[in-house]
Design a protein around this motif. Structure first.
Motif, PDB file in Angstrom:
ATOM      1  N   THR A  80     -39.965 -14.860 -28.800  1.00  0.00           N
ATOM      2  CA  THR A  80     -40.114 -14.263 -30.032  1.00  0.00           C
ATOM      3  C   THR A  80     -41.750 -14.238 -30.955  1.00  0.00           C
ATOM      4  N   GLY A  81     -41.330 -13.065 -31.766  1.00  0.00           N
ATOM      5  CA  GLY A  81     -42.728 -13.407 -32.250  1.00  0.00           C
ATOM      6  C   GLY A  81     -42.068 -14.431 -34.095  1.00  0.00           C
ATOM      7  N   GLY A  82     -43.807 -14.993 -35.027  1.00  0.00           N
ATOM      8  CA  GLY A  82     -43.006 -15.371 -36.114  1.00  0.00           C
ATOM      9  C   GLY A  82     -42.451 -14.397 -37.001  1.00  0.00           C
ATOM     10  N   LEU A  83     -42.286 -14.634 -38.048  1.00  0.00           N
ATOM     11  CA  LEU A  83     -41.458 -13.921 -39.128  1.00  0.00           C
ATOM     12  C   LEU A  83     -42.705 -13.677 -40.494  1.00  0.00           C
ATOM     13  N   GLY A  84     -42.864 -12.694 -41.351  1.00  0.00           N
ATOM     14  CA  GLY A  84     -44.196 -13.073 -42.356  1.00  0.00           C
ATOM     15  C   GLY A  84     -43.048 -13.488 -43.425  1.00  0.00           C
ATOM     16  N   GLY A  85     -44.242 -14.494 -43.741  1.00  0.00           N
ATOM     17  CA  GLY A  85     -44.413 -15.093 -45.119  1.00  0.00           C
ATOM     18  C   GLY A  85     -43.203 -13.938 -46.124  1.00  0.00           C
ATOM     19  N   SER A  86     -42.951 -14.765 -47.384  1.00  0.00           N
ATOM     20  CA  SER A  86     -42.445 -14.854 -48.197  1.00  0.00           C
ATOM     21  C   SER A  86     -43.658 -14.238 -49.183  1.00  0.00           C
ATOM     22  N   GLY A  87     -43.722 -13.730 -50.126  1.00  0.00           N
ATOM     23  CA  GLY A  87     -44.701 -13.040 -51.332  1.00  0.00           C
ATOM     24  C   GLY A  87     -43.860 -13.673 -52.813  1.00  0.00           C
ATOM     25  N   SER A  88     -45.048 -13.423 -53.789  1.00  0.00           N
ATOM     26  CA  SER A  88     -45.016 -14.734 -55.467  1.00  0.00           C
ATOM     27  C   SER A  88     -45.155 -13.731 -55.831  1.00  0.00           C
ATOM     28  N   CYS A  89     -44.547 -13.998 -56.615  1.00  0.00           N
ATOM     29  CA  CYS A  89     -45.369 -13.359 -58.050  1.00  0.00           C
ATOM     30  C   CYS A  89     -45.321 -11.169 -58.120  1.00  0.00           C
ATOM     31  N   GLY A  90     -44.503 -10.947 -57.182  1.00  0.00           N
ATOM     32  CA  GLY A  90     -43.841  -9.816 -57.122  1.00  0.00           C
ATOM     33  C   GLY A  90     -44.783  -8.406 -55.531  1.00  0.00           C
ATOM     34  N   MET A  91     -45.759  -9.796 -55.404  1.00  0.00           N
ATOM     35  CA  MET A  91     -46.584  -9.475 -54.514  1.00  0.00           C
ATOM     36  C   MET A  91     -46.158  -9.018 -52.789  1.00  0.00           C
ATOM     37  N   PRO A  92     -45.947  -8.743 -51.591  1.00  0.00           N
ATOM     38  CA  PRO A  92     -45.000  -8.256 -50.671  1.00  0.00           C
ATOM     39  C   PRO A  92     -45.130  -8.878 -49.826  1.00  0.00           C
ATOM     40  N   ALA A  93     -44.018  -9.242 -48.774  1.00  0.00           N
ATOM     41  CA  ALA A  93     -43.982 -10.576 -48.233  1.00  0.00           C
ATOM     42  C   ALA A  93     -44.753  -9.911 -47.038  1.00  0.00           C
ATOM     43  N   GLY A  94     -45.154 -10.799 -45.601  1.00  0.00           N
ATOM     44  CA  GLY A  94     -45.767 -10.540 -44.353  1.00  0.00           C
ATOM     45  C   GLY A  94     -45.168  -9.737 -43.741  1.00  0.00           C
ATOM     46  N   ALA A  95     -45.694  -9.223 -42.954  1.00  0.00           N
ATOM     47  CA  ALA A  95     -45.242  -8.397 -41.528  1.00  0.00           C
ATOM     48  C   ALA A  95     -44.297  -9.981 -40.632  1.00  0.00           C
ATOM     49  N   ASP A  96     -43.884  -9.259 -40.260  1.00  0.00           N
ATOM     50  CA  ASP A  96     -42.658  -9.869 -38.842  1.00  0.00           C
ATOM     51  C   ASP A  96     -43.452  -9.830 -37.979  1.00  0.00           C
ATOM     52  N   ALA A  97     -43.906 -10.029 -36.314  1.00  0.00           N
ATOM     53  CA  ALA A  97     -44.254 -10.120 -35.700  1.00  0.00           C
ATOM     54  C   ALA A  97     -44.204  -9.928 -34.642  1.00  0.00           C
ATOM     55  N   PRO A  98     -44.528  -8.948 -33.290  1.00  0.00           N
ATOM     56  CA  PRO A  98     -43.872  -8.543 -32.040  1.00  0.00           C
ATOM     57  C   PRO A  98     -43.759  -9.886 -31.192  1.00  0.00           C
ATOM     58  N   ALA A  99     -43.140  -9.355 -30.233  1.00  0.00           N
ATOM     59  CA  ALA A  99     -42.545 -10.355 -29.196  1.00  0.00           C
ATOM     60  C   ALA A  99     -44.596 -10.322 -28.479  1.00  0.00           C
ATOM     61  N   GLN A 100     -45.230  -9.812 -28.573  1.00  0.00           N
ATOM     62  CA  GLN A 100     -46.599  -9.858 -27.482  1.00  0.00           C
ATOM     63  C   GLN A 100     -47.100  -8.937 -28.427  1.00  0.00           C
ATOM     64  N   THR A 101     -48.047  -9.033 -27.722  1.00  0.00           N
ATOM     65  CA  THR A 101     -49.927  -8.236 -27.857  1.00  0.00           C
ATOM     66  C   THR A 101     -50.330  -8.174 -26.918  1.00  0.00           C
ATOM     67  N   VAL A 102     -51.086  -6.978 -26.475  1.00  0.00           N
ATOM     68  CA  VAL A 102     -51.076  -7.262 -24.705  1.00  0.00           C
ATOM     69  C   VAL A 102     -52.254  -5.559 -25.206  1.00  0.00           C
ATOM     70  N   ALA A 103     -53.696  -6.671 -24.559  1.00  0.00           N
ATOM     71  CA  ALA A 103     -55.248  -5.777 -24.158  1.00  0.00           C
ATOM     72  C   ALA A 103     -54.673  -5.175 -22.738  1.00  0.00           C
ATOM     73  N   PRO A 104     -54.816  -2.931 -23.511  1.00  0.00           N
ATOM     74  CA  PRO A 104     -55.482  -2.651 -22.078  1.00  0.00           C
ATOM     75  C   PRO A 104     -55.677  -3.189 -20.734  1.00  0.00           C
ATOM     76  N   GLY A 105     -54.754  -3.208 -19.745  1.00  0.00           N
ATOM     77  CA  GLY A 105     -55.966  -4.105 -18.585  1.00  0.00           C
ATOM     78  C   GLY A 105     -54.585  -5.093 -18.379  1.00  0.00           C
ATOM     79  N   SER A 106     -54.099  -5.666 -18.874  1.00  0.00           N
ATOM     80  CA  SER A 106     -53.029  -6.454 -19.102  1.00  0.00           C
ATOM     81  C   SER A 106     -52.015  -6.265 -19.048  1.00  0.00           C
ATOM     82  N   GLN A 107     -51.113  -6.846 -18.541  1.00  0.00           N
ATOM     83  CA  GLN A 107     -49.834  -6.891 -18.694  1.00  0.00           C
ATOM     84  C   GLN A 107     -48.229  -8.011 -18.868  1.00  0.00           C
ATOM     85  N   VAL A 108     -47.003  -7.391 -19.279  1.00  0.00           N
ATOM     86  CA  VAL A 108     -46.084  -8.341 -19.112  1.00  0.00           C
ATOM     87  C   VAL A 108     -45.238  -7.580 -18.138  1.00  0.00           C
ATOM     88  N   ILE A 109     -44.964  -9.035 -17.228  1.00  0.00           N
ATOM     89  CA  ILE A 109     -43.713  -8.107 -16.441  1.00  0.00           C
ATOM     90  C   ILE A 109     -42.415  -9.093 -16.294  1.00  0.00           C
TER      91      ILE A 109
END
Length: 342
Positions: A273-302
């Motif tokens: 699992t990816g981590g959750l984005g943190g909440s913002g304050s003073c009306g600022m936006p929350a951070g984005a939730d992360a994907p389970a994985q990031t994979v560069a070209p040529g690499s792979q998850v099986i």
């Protein structure tokens, strides 16, 4: 049902070469009062049993050893106020192996501290029943042919805030496990990257929320994981001052290394699992939730089909006590048990 097969039908099987068994107890009496003194003294291939207590760092350089806590979790490897690893294994030849079992680590040191460092090993390393915590990056593996973790918790502390002369310098996030140009094998492990720290006033400096870190980072490495939980860290929240929330971090990040151009992760019955984005304050936006994985070209998850198997046996077992063995699997699975006496 599972079938347990003793080797050659024997209850005890002698090891291939003679081994000496040694004891370590910080309170004595024993062969040694420090683990490092035992490591420096005993012969290649010997077995060291560590009784409950608090011990300093472990340095193994070019020597094959088995080092076991007599009671799992009762031998604490503690290093305070020093930017050195709690446990370091390096320069094993193909004919040497290191087996560490039942140790908990605790560390408090510099921002760049690596709690466990495995480096430049052609021989295999096995760590079982371990808890790696405290301050710093839990585990770093570099240029190792085979590093295996069984029933271990590798949980990174919150992102470190770097300050100098009341000036904010930035953040130091900690992946739970970082490997470069190595082969990893993980069974029944929990691995978590650091969570980002919230914003706030620290040492008269207002700092923004900090980033989290990946659970596992592979750089030109291969990994087989079975029955594991791998999680990226959550982004820090803007609870002090007016800040947007920080993005979460992926559970795994795969890319090329210094030697190998790509990475491969094979997963059997794992939760990533990816981590959750943190909440913002003073009306600022929350951070984005992360994907389970990031994979560069040529690499792979099986993702491998099937369910994870699990095998766990109490070790070492003091004479007169029962040997507890736990097996989980599917019908008609076979398990091979090798027991030696010393």
């Amino acid at each position: 049902m599972l079938r347990l097969l003793p080797l050659a039908g024997l209850a005890f099987v002698p090891t291939a070469s003679a081994q000496q068994f040694w004891t370590v107890d910080d309170d004595g009496p024993a062969d040694f009062i420090s683990i490092q003194a035992a490591i420096d003294t005993v012969a290649d291939g010997d077995v060291i049993v560590v009784r409950p207590g608090a011990y300093g760092f472990i340095r193994i350089d070019g020597k094959g050893l088995t080092i076991q806590s007599e009671v799992p979790g009762a031998a604490q490897i503690q290093v305070a106020l020093a930017s050195i690893p709690n446990i370091e294994v390096k320069n094993l030849s193909p004919g040497q192996a290191v087996h560490l079992r039942g140790f908990d680590t605790w560390a408090l040191g510099g921002a760049e501290q690596e709690t466990v460092e495995l480096e430049n090993c052609d021989g295999p390393i096995l760590m079982e029943d371990c808890t790696i915590n405290g301050f710093g990056e839990p585990v770093v593996v570099r240029n190792c042919d085979s590093a295996t973790f069984v029933n271990c918790e590798l949980v990174a502390p919150p992102t470190f805030i770097s300050l100098s002369a009341f000036t904010f310098l930035g953040f130091v996030p900690y992946p739970g496990l970082a490997a470069s140009d190595s082969n990893l094998f993980l069974y029944d492990c929990v691995i978590e990257g650091s969570d980002g720290t919230p914003s706030g006033d620290i040492a008269f400096v207002t700092v923004p929320p900090g980033p989290g870190a990946e659970g596992v980072v592979l750089r030109g490495s291969t990994m087989l994981a079975s029955g594991c939980t791998i999680a990226g860290g959550d982004g820090g929240s803007g609870v002090g001052g007016c800040f947007a929330g920080e993005d979460g971090s992926p559970g795994m990040d795969l890319t090329g290394g210094f030697v190998n151009p790509d990475s491969t992760a094979r997963l059997l019955d794992c939760a990533v699992t990816g981590g959750l984005g943190g909440s913002g304050s003073c009306g600022m936006p929350a951070g984005a939730d992360a994907p389970a994985q990031t994979v560069a070209p040529g690499s792979q998850v099986i993702d491998l089909p099937g369910t994870a198997r699990s095998f766990h046996a109490a070790s070492p077992v003091v004479g007169g006590n029962p040997l507890d063995i736990t097996l989980t699997g599917e019908q008609d699975d076979d398990a091979l048990l090798h027991v030696s006496a010393g």
